[in-house]
Design a protein around this motif. Structure first.
Motif, PDB file in Angstrom:
ATOM      1  N   LEU A   1       0.843  -1.192   0.000  1.00 43.32           N
ATOM      2  CA  LEU A   1       0.000   0.000   0.000  1.00 43.32           C
ATOM      3  C   LEU A   1       0.875   1.238   0.000  1.00 43.32           C
ATOM      4  O   LEU A   1       1.992   1.224   0.532  1.00 43.32           O
ATOM      5  CB  LEU A   1      -0.862   0.057   1.266  1.00 43.32           C
ATOM      6  N   SER A   2       0.355   2.321  -0.549  1.00 42.64           N
ATOM      7  CA  SER A   2       1.043   3.603  -0.455  1.00 42.64           C
ATOM      8  C   SER A   2       0.898   4.134   0.966  1.00 42.64           C
ATOM      9  O   SER A   2      -0.005   3.725   1.715  1.00 42.64           O
ATOM     10  CB  SER A   2       0.422   4.601  -1.438  1.00 42.64           C
ATOM     11  N   LEU A   3       1.793   5.037   1.343  1.00 42.28           N
ATOM     12  CA  LEU A   3       1.701   5.668   2.647  1.00 42.28           C
ATOM     13  C   LEU A   3       0.346   6.352   2.815  1.00 42.28           C
ATOM     14  O   LEU A   3      -0.278   6.270   3.879  1.00 42.28           O
ATOM     15  CB  LEU A   3       2.835   6.680   2.841  1.00 42.28           C
ATOM     16  N   GLU A   4      -0.127   7.010   1.774  1.00 37.27           N
ATOM     17  CA  GLU A   4      -1.401   7.721   1.848  1.00 37.27           C
ATOM     18  C   GLU A   4      -2.547   6.758   2.155  1.00 37.27           C
ATOM     19  O   GLU A   4      -3.433   7.069   2.961  1.00 37.27           O
ATOM     20  CB  GLU A   4      -1.674   8.476   0.533  1.00 37.27           C
ATOM     21  N   GLU A   5      -2.517   5.594   1.543  1.00 33.89           N
ATOM     22  CA  GLU A   5      -3.567   4.591   1.789  1.00 33.89           C
ATOM     23  C   GLU A   5      -3.493   4.088   3.229  1.00 33.89           C
ATOM     24  O   GLU A   5      -4.514   3.951   3.903  1.00 33.89           O
ATOM     25  CB  GLU A   5      -3.426   3.434   0.805  1.00 33.89           C
TER      26      GLU A   5
ATOM     27  N   HIS B   1      -7.067   4.753  12.002  1.00 37.61           N
ATOM     28  CA  HIS B   1      -7.698   5.867  12.711  1.00 37.61           C
ATOM     29  C   HIS B   1      -7.508   5.778  14.224  1.00 37.61           C
ATOM     30  O   HIS B   1      -7.786   6.730  14.923  1.00 37.61           O
ATOM     31  CB  HIS B   1      -9.195   5.918  12.389  1.00 37.61           C
ATOM     32  N   ASN B   2      -7.067   4.649  14.722  1.00 40.20           N
ATOM     33  CA  ASN B   2      -6.946   4.444  16.170  1.00 40.20           C
ATOM     34  C   ASN B   2      -5.493   4.160  16.548  1.00 40.20           C
ATOM     35  O   ASN B   2      -5.199   3.200  17.239  1.00 40.20           O
ATOM     36  CB  ASN B   2      -7.854   3.294  16.600  1.00 40.20           C
ATOM     37  N   LEU B   3      -4.613   5.013  16.112  1.00 40.13           N
ATOM     38  CA  LEU B   3      -3.168   4.814  16.266  1.00 40.13           C
ATOM     39  C   LEU B   3      -2.747   4.611  17.723  1.00 40.13           C
ATOM     40  O   LEU B   3      -1.897   3.776  18.013  1.00 40.13           O
ATOM     41  CB  LEU B   3      -2.424   6.000  15.656  1.00 40.13           C
TER      42      LEU B   3
ATOM     43  N   THR C   1       5.901   8.653  13.821  1.00 36.80           N
ATOM     44  CA  THR C   1       4.627   8.739  13.113  1.00 36.80           C
ATOM     45  C   THR C   1       4.454   7.488  12.270  1.00 36.80           C
ATOM     46  O   THR C   1       5.410   6.718  12.072  1.00 36.80           O
ATOM     47  CB  THR C   1       4.600   9.967  12.187  1.00 36.80           C
ATOM     48  N   ILE C   2       3.277   7.306  11.736  1.00 36.50           N
ATOM     49  CA  ILE C   2       3.045   6.171  10.842  1.00 36.50           C
ATOM     50  C   ILE C   2       3.908   6.313   9.590  1.00 36.50           C
ATOM     51  O   ILE C   2       4.356   5.321   9.017  1.00 36.50           O
ATOM     52  CB  ILE C   2       1.540   5.984  10.524  1.00 36.50           C
TER      53      ILE C   2
END
Length: 164
Positions: A93-97, A103-105, A117-118
């Protein structure tokens, strides 16, 4: 990567192939007696990665789809074990995807150092996923069914090439 659909794709793929299914996150929780995020919070990232590696190395199976923890690539012994069990597939997957899916990091149980960060995790792990994978299957913008089908096709192509 976290959010790539390892567990969701894994369950559906296992059903489609008539295989068993193992979710290593659940193996970790059972072995450690705690949720992933609790392990990270109480014992730290390195202890978590070691627990994940031990859990992966405890898995012994055939004709089984395994959804490893997303940080499995951080421990070479874990990846060597998975490679010895069968074909390792990277759902790319791309980073953007990835960012759009997670959403619940703070509660998801993702092995990250304080302040990371992610995007940092992605930049570190992505080359490792490619290094250890036998097959890389692009999964950006795909539905669950489309990703499962893409994995099935990639596995069939590999098996056909191996028989030649």
């Amino acid at each position: 990567m976290p959010g790539s659909g390892k567990s969701s794709v894994g369950v559906v793929l296992a059903k489609a192939l008539g295989y068993g299914f193992v979710d290593v996150d659940l193996v970790i929780q059972e072995r450690e007696g705690a949720l992933l995020q609790e392990i990270l919070d109480r014992r730290g990232m390195e202890a978590f990665l070691d627990a994940e590696s031990r859990a992966i190395q405890s898995v012994s199976c055939r004709r089984t789809v395994i959804a490893p923890g997303g940080s499995c690539v951080c421990r070479e012994r874990a990846m060597a074990h998975l490679q010895g069990l069968g074909t390792v597939v990277y759902l790319a997957l791309s980073l953007e995807e990835v960012e759009g899916r997670i959403h619940n990091l703070a509660t998801r149980g993702i092995a990250m150092a304080p302040g990371q960060t992610i995007a940092d995790v992605y930049r570190y792990r992505e080359p490792l996923y490619r290094r250890y994978a036998h097959l890389t299957v692009p999964a950006d913008g795909q539905s669950l069914a489309e990703t499962v089908e893409a994995v099935k096709l990639a596995l069939a192509a590999r098996e056909s090439a191996d028989q030649k």
